[in-house]
Scaffold this motif. Structure first.
Motif, mmCIF file in Angstrom:
data_model
loop_
_atom_site.group_PDB
_atom_site.id
_atom_site.type_symbol
_atom_site.label_atom_id
_atom_site.label_comp_id
_atom_site.label_asym_id
_atom_site.label_seq_id
_atom_site.Cartn_x
_atom_site.Cartn_y
_atom_site.Cartn_z
ATOM 1 N N MET A 8 -4.980 25.432 2.231
ATOM 2 C CA MET A 8 -4.981 24.155 2.947
ATOM 3 C C MET A 8 -4.043 24.231 4.154
ATOM 4 N N PRO A 9 -4.491 23.789 5.343
ATOM 5 C CA PRO A 9 -3.625 23.912 6.507
ATOM 6 C C PRO A 9 -2.440 22.965 6.404
ATOM 7 N N SER A 10 -1.290 23.397 6.843
ATOM 8 C CA SER A 10 -0.152 22.485 6.852
ATOM 9 C C SER A 10 0.610 22.698 8.148
ATOM 10 N N SER A 11 1.271 21.632 8.610
ATOM 11 C CA SER A 11 1.973 21.730 9.879
ATOM 12 C C SER A 11 3.170 22.660 9.713
ATOM 13 N N PRO A 12 3.518 23.450 10.759
ATOM 14 C CA PRO A 12 4.545 24.466 10.616
ATOM 15 C C PRO A 12 5.916 23.900 10.263
ATOM 16 N N ASN A 13 6.224 22.670 10.780
ATOM 17 C CA ASN A 13 7.559 22.117 10.522
ATOM 18 C C ASN A 13 7.513 21.025 9.473
ATOM 19 N N ARG A 14 6.591 21.100 8.562
ATOM 20 C CA ARG A 14 6.416 19.963 7.672
ATOM 21 C C ARG A 14 7.642 19.787 6.777
ATOM 22 N N LYS A 15 7.918 18.501 6.484
ATOM 23 C CA LYS A 15 9.031 18.200 5.593
ATOM 24 C C LYS A 15 8.451 18.020 4.207
ATOM 25 N N THR A 16 9.264 18.199 3.210
ATOM 26 C CA THR A 16 8.756 17.962 1.863
ATOM 27 C C THR A 16 9.607 16.896 1.182
ATOM 28 N N PHE A 17 8.959 16.121 0.330
ATOM 29 C CA PHE A 17 9.602 14.952 -0.260
ATOM 30 C C PHE A 17 9.406 14.915 -1.762
ATOM 31 N N ASP A 18 10.446 14.426 -2.455
ATOM 32 C CA ASP A 18 10.380 14.351 -3.919
ATOM 33 C C ASP A 18 9.595 13.137 -4.397
ATOM 34 N N LEU A 19 9.445 12.131 -3.526
ATOM 35 C CA LEU A 19 8.624 10.961 -3.877
ATOM 36 C C LEU A 19 7.654 10.707 -2.727
ATOM 37 N N VAL A 20 6.373 10.647 -3.060
ATOM 38 C CA VAL A 20 5.357 10.369 -2.033
ATOM 39 C C VAL A 20 4.495 9.203 -2.509
ATOM 40 N N SER B 31 13.347 -0.517 -2.996
ATOM 41 C CA SER B 31 14.356 -0.350 -4.040
ATOM 42 C C SER B 31 14.338 1.061 -4.615
ATOM 43 N N VAL B 32 13.184 1.732 -4.592
ATOM 44 C CA VAL B 32 13.174 3.103 -5.115
ATOM 45 C C VAL B 32 13.398 4.140 -4.026
ATOM 46 N N MET B 33 13.027 3.811 -2.800
ATOM 47 C CA MET B 33 13.139 4.810 -1.741
ATOM 48 C C MET B 33 14.521 4.816 -1.079
ATOM 49 N N ARG B 34 15.288 3.750 -1.372
ATOM 50 C CA ARG B 34 16.619 3.639 -0.780
ATOM 51 C C ARG B 34 17.480 4.845 -1.170
ATOM 52 N N VAL C 175 10.443 -14.640 -14.448
ATOM 53 C CA VAL C 175 10.321 -13.893 -13.188
ATOM 54 C C VAL C 175 11.669 -13.255 -12.820
ATOM 55 N N ALA C 176 12.759 -13.987 -13.073
ATOM 56 C CA ALA C 176 14.080 -13.422 -12.756
ATOM 57 C C ALA C 176 14.332 -12.151 -13.563
ATOM 58 N N ASP C 177 13.928 -12.149 -14.830
ATOM 59 C CA ASP C 177 14.172 -10.981 -15.695
ATOM 60 C C ASP C 177 13.195 -9.846 -15.430
ATOM 61 N N HIS C 178 12.060 -10.154 -14.828
ATOM 62 C CA HIS C 178 11.024 -9.131 -14.591
ATOM 63 C C HIS C 178 10.682 -9.126 -13.110
ATOM 64 N N ASP C 179 11.633 -8.691 -12.287
ATOM 65 C CA ASP C 179 11.392 -8.720 -10.838
ATOM 66 C C ASP C 179 10.736 -7.416 -10.383
ATOM 67 N N VAL C 180 10.500 -7.321 -9.088
ATOM 68 C CA VAL C 180 9.738 -6.169 -8.591
ATOM 69 C C VAL C 180 10.536 -4.867 -8.679
ATOM 70 N N GLN C 181 11.857 -4.977 -8.604
ATOM 71 C CA GLN C 181 12.669 -3.772 -8.735
ATOM 72 C C GLN C 181 12.501 -3.197 -10.136
ATOM 73 N N ARG C 182 12.454 -4.088 -11.116
ATOM 74 C CA ARG C 182 12.261 -3.628 -12.485
ATOM 75 C C ARG C 182 10.857 -3.025 -12.651
ATOM 76 N N PHE D 184 7.666 1.664 -13.781
ATOM 77 C CA PHE D 184 6.527 2.535 -13.470
ATOM 78 C C PHE D 184 6.977 3.991 -13.394
ATOM 79 N N LEU D 185 8.078 4.225 -12.688
ATOM 80 C CA LEU D 185 8.528 5.617 -12.514
ATOM 81 C C LEU D 185 9.007 6.209 -13.832
ATOM 82 N N ALA D 186 9.604 5.387 -14.686
ATOM 83 C CA ALA D 186 10.023 5.886 -16.002
ATOM 84 C C ALA D 186 8.784 6.263 -16.829
ATOM 85 N N ALA D 187 7.737 5.449 -16.746
ATOM 86 C CA ALA D 187 6.498 5.745 -17.486
ATOM 87 C C ALA D 187 5.844 7.015 -16.931
ATOM 88 N N LEU D 188 5.935 7.184 -15.624
ATOM 89 C CA LEU D 188 5.363 8.392 -15.004
ATOM 90 C C LEU D 188 6.110 9.637 -15.472
#
Ligand code: ADQ
Length: 478
Positions: free
Chosen positions: A1-13, A46-49, A451-458, A463-467
């Protein structure tokens, strides 16, 4: 697969149909990218910070893709869609084939082989872009129904990564899913993932059942065996999405928002009962049913202007898809008829607004509304319901909520309704108006706590823990 010569790599995509930015033209005529206001963007903050992440998505304009760039610490990788791709993959297969099938076929679905071909081709393009920027062993998080083939395509290119997928909309019962001519390919596309997240347990169960019945996969306790000789199992589970409770409540508490809420009520003639509906203009949202119930309540003399009024905000949506054009014409005709028949000079019965508003204005509307009408016929979650209760830190207001939303499974103390039952819906609206304030406060307190106990950060952390744990369950939900 072609990839750009200076490509960066990331642990979360993250891969999503849209990038988390919109291109805007500034006053000086320059183009710049602005963060889009959506909930997913906030969740990902909250996860990418804490870790460098990349986001693969369409930039919103047909044609050549802009070069990858960094914004607010995230590496953005635009995927090109031609005007034809937009028509066939997005408006066609995603929004006119999958969307109706996944929402109980409220309108009939259209099946076209060229739409399917475009869906495959665009999913391949997304998979290549993801494979190109993922670090060895990276976590990949694919979003939503537009990208159901991407998990298997990514796995074929990059067997070293962990792949998760989250479905923002319902997953249909097997009897409806079975209509799709490409049902086997879609299931196999999803089975490329390690973990599949759904809004409700019932959605996860529908997926597992579809695998068992339609591709004869072996299934056990929320997992599906993949028949590729690898012995791999895929877990399907419910991780309901939420909102940024603290961020939105802080906004709603601003004095400027309180002033604006008072001003809105004033401009509406200080009604005793202000009812509010806020939706994308979509046939799933039950706007017609809501208007019918309201119209009958007016005609019966139970409520009426100037003491009571309804504000219906309907954000423009998918305006090139025929079903959406019909819906808009129908809703606007009904609003016209209600106002013509039942409005008064200076006091229309319905205030209909076909605009998108800034967050501050939305918060002010929520604070101003005595009764919030959330009446979808089918909705993956419905964030408006969660936003309304978040803004009501004063414990005022009442939420009428359809049983057919994902949100109802968390907020069932609300004034529940079946929007198909117009008589029942009318009674529920009257109950929401007439229940004594102390009882309404008790209900609102319970809804807000959830809603306060189950916010989007949670949500993102869960999700990431399940993954990470898949195919096992994570030991403890964060
Ligand atoms: P949507 O169908 O778009 O999302 P919803 O969850 O209600 O539905 O989210 C809509 C968002 O748009 C809310 O944040 C709301 O405040 C905002 N909005 C609506 N009208 C607006 C307006 N006029 N101006 C400004 N903002 C407006 C899909 C699924 C849902 C699921 C979400 C998230 O269909 O079931 O809840 O994804 O997973």
């Amino acid at each position: 697969m072609p990839s750009s010569p200076n490509r960066k790599t990331f642990d979360l995509v993250v891969a999503a149909n849209r990038l988390p930015v919109d291109q805007v033209i500034t006053e000086s005529g320059e183009t710049e990218w602005r963060r889009s206001p959506g909930g997913l963007v906030t969740a990902m903050d909250s996860v990418m910070r804490d870790q460098p992440g990349a986001w693969v998505g369409w930039a919103g304009e047909a044609g050549e893709a802009p070069a990858p760039f960094d914004q607010d610490g995230t590496h953005l990788v635009p995927v090109a869609l031609t005007a034809e791709d937009v028509r066939l993959y997005y408006e066609g297969f995603s929004n006119d084939t999958l969307w109706p099938i996944y929402h109980d076929v409220i309108v009939p679905a259209s099946f076209h082989r060229e739409w399917w071909a475009a869906y495959q081709r665009v999913n391949e393009r997304f998979a290549e872009a993801v494979a190109d920027v993922a670090a060895p062993g990276a976590r990949i998080w694919v979003q939503d129904y537009q990208l159901q083939l991407a998990p298997a395509l990514i796995r074929a290119l990059r067997p070293d990564v962990r792949i998760g997928w989250f479905n923002h909309i319902p997953f249909p019962p097997v009897e409806l899913f079975a209509q799709l001519p490409w049902r086997g390919q879609l299931l196999r596309g999803l089975l490329g993932a390690d973990f599949l997240g759904f809004q409700r347990q019932a959605d996860a169960q529908n997926f597992v059942r579809a695998c068992r019945q339609l591709i004869h996969a072996e299934t056990k306790a929320g997992t599906v065996a993949v028949d590729d000789g690898s012995g791999r199992r895929v877990r399907a589970g419910a991780i309901p999405i939420s909102i940024d409770f603290n961020g939105l409540e802080e906004l709603a508490r601003q004095p400027s928002v309180a002033e604006r809420a008072a001003e809105i009520r004033e401009q509406l003639g200080n009604p005793k009962v202000l009812m509010l509906g806020v939706d994308r203009l979509d046939y799933t949202k039950g706007i017609r049913h809501r208007l019918k119930a309201y119209q009958e309540l007016l005609a019966d003399g139970h409520v009426g202007p100037p003491e009571a009024t309804l504000v219906q905000v309907a954000t423009p949506s998918r305006e090139r898809v025929a079903a959406y054009q019909h819906l808009r014409a129908d809703v606007e005709q009904t609003v016209g008829r209600i106002n013509g028949d039942l409005g008064l000079i200076g006091s229309p019965a319905v205030h209909y607004l076909h605009h998108a508003y800034p967050r501050e204005e939305m918060a002010a509307l929520f604070r101003a509304a005595d009764v919030m009408l959330v009446t979808p016929l089918r909705d993956g979650m419905n964030l408006v319901a969660k936003e309304y209760v978040t803004c009501r830190f004063d414990l005022g207001g009442a939420l009428v909520l359809s049983e057919f939303t994902g949100a109802w499974h968390e907020l069932h103390q609300a004034f529940s309704c079946n929007p198909h039952d117009i008589e029942g819906l009318k009674q529920t609206i009257l109950r929401a108006i007439n229940t004594p304030p102390r009882e309404k406060q008790r209900i609102m307190r319970a809804l807000r706590k959830r809603v306060a106990d189950h916010d989007v950060q949670r949500w993102a952390a869960r999700f990431l823990a399940a993954l990470d744990a898949a195919p096992d369950r994570p030991e403890q939900a964060p």
